[in-house]
Design an enzyme around this catalytic site. Sequence first.
Site, mmCIF file in Angstrom:
data_model
loop_
_atom_site.group_PDB
_atom_site.id
_atom_site.type_symbol
_atom_site.label_atom_id
_atom_site.label_comp_id
_atom_site.label_asym_id
_atom_site.label_seq_id
_atom_site.Cartn_x
_atom_site.Cartn_y
_atom_site.Cartn_z
ATOM 1 C CB CYS A 277 -6.216 -0.943 5.626
ATOM 2 S SG CYS A 277 -4.314 -1.571 5.479
ATOM 3 C CG LEU B 80 -16.576 -2.723 -26.967
ATOM 4 C CD1 LEU B 80 -17.418 -3.470 -26.306
ATOM 5 C CD2 LEU B 80 -16.684 -1.204 -27.401
ATOM 6 C CB THR C 5 -23.662 -1.345 -29.770
ATOM 7 O OG1 THR C 5 -24.379 -0.372 -29.536
ATOM 8 C CG2 THR C 5 -22.322 -0.875 -29.985
ATOM 9 C CB ALA D 87 -20.046 10.528 -30.329
ATOM 10 N NE ARG E 130 -8.852 -0.486 -32.321
ATOM 11 C CZ ARG E 130 -10.166 -0.440 -31.990
ATOM 12 N NH1 ARG E 130 -10.632 -1.223 -30.757
ATOM 13 N NH2 ARG E 130 -10.839 0.526 -32.102
ATOM 14 C CD GLU F 296 -1.444 3.752 3.796
ATOM 15 O OE1 GLU F 296 -2.568 4.064 4.538
ATOM 16 O OE2 GLU F 296 -1.236 3.244 2.907
ATOM 17 C CD GLU G 137 -16.865 2.796 -25.480
ATOM 18 O OE1 GLU G 137 -16.985 3.122 -26.634
ATOM 19 O OE2 GLU G 137 -15.918 2.647 -24.711
ATOM 20 N NE ARG H 144 -13.416 1.799 -25.742
ATOM 21 C CZ ARG H 144 -13.393 1.358 -27.063
ATOM 22 N NH1 ARG H 144 -12.304 0.887 -27.793
ATOM 23 N NH2 ARG H 144 -14.655 1.839 -27.819
ATOM 24 C CG HIS I 168 -1.898 -0.955 1.121
ATOM 25 N ND1 HIS I 168 -2.964 -1.133 2.013
ATOM 26 C CD2 HIS I 168 -2.368 -1.982 0.153
ATOM 27 C CE1 HIS I 168 -3.796 -2.058 1.698
ATOM 28 N NE2 HIS I 168 -3.473 -2.720 0.471
#
Length: 356
Positions: free
Chosen positions: A82, A214, A206, A161, A217, A57, A292, A194, A55
Amino acid sequence: MYEPENLDILYMRRCMQLAAKGAGHVSPNPMVGAVIVYRNKIIGEGYHRCWGEPHAEVNAIGSVKDESLLKDSTLYVSLEPCSHYGKTPPCSRLIIDKQIPRVVVGCLDPFPSVSGRGVKMLRDAGVSVITGVLEKECQALNRFFITSQIYGRPYILLKWARSADGFMDRIRCENDLPTRISDDVTTALVHRLRSVYDAVLVGTGTALADDPSLTVRCWCGKNPLRVLIDRELKVAPDSHLLNDGIKTLVFTERKADDTDYTEYITLPFGESVLPVLLSELHVRQIRSLLVEGGARLLESFIGSDLWDEARIETGKEIFGAGILSPEIGGVFERCEYHGDSCIEYRINRENWNIER
């Protein structure tokens, strides 16, 4: 000359800068940054770099060359240390063992095993603890983690969009390609999104019309888990989502055999399918979801009040007719301009409010 309160703010801002470096790498854990200050000089810094690793710390303390200075130093940390054993030992115990006398915390951890207990452990050991420094900003930084703890679902970003006259797409004939609204710059920004989200979701329409990948790239980073809602298994096995060697989760009401990279989850479809789907993602420790999909899927999330943020890109072209963009409320946050595109950001304060 900085007053002590202003110094606390200054060093907490540095904690937040460090924490943000963990974006896309630490989930399902929160992003955390830590700074150690001795006589108004930073002597150690650290952040949570990757899930399962030390972590913030621990990394900050480990970066201090002269540990004897810790006994007269202040530790700043963006999220409550924690107090329980998980993948790593409790940071509160380490702070006590190193005899650090003062700790400044940005915000408390909402996780039930931690919330308030780390601070209590420190105070019971005689450590001076200040909480709530840049609290709202620190909460906003970890909105993915906090949303998952409060609502039992991922933080949801809706993204689409639209043309200058408010259409997501033209009316297409079979085999027509989608009309591109985003340019190279805004496409890269979406791929960057993403890379920091745990999962990205689309629906059957879609997947059939666009055959999307998705992936990231156009950006450096990890690919998100792809999630497909395909009630009747209409998406062909040779599509990008099911046949490119990258993990995809498919929600359907039909039985199907898993493959090396595709997992099928059978759900009872109906008006309440989204909460069930989100609950399943939460169980899998998916803290953030980027939606999306097309207008119908987006409107389902909006109509169910299952969204936290929206990213709406408006291009310069006028379509005249087509598939209308969804209508959405929420608080207008900011607007960015990239070439011929404008990107608006909206927050749903009814779902996620850093002032809670």
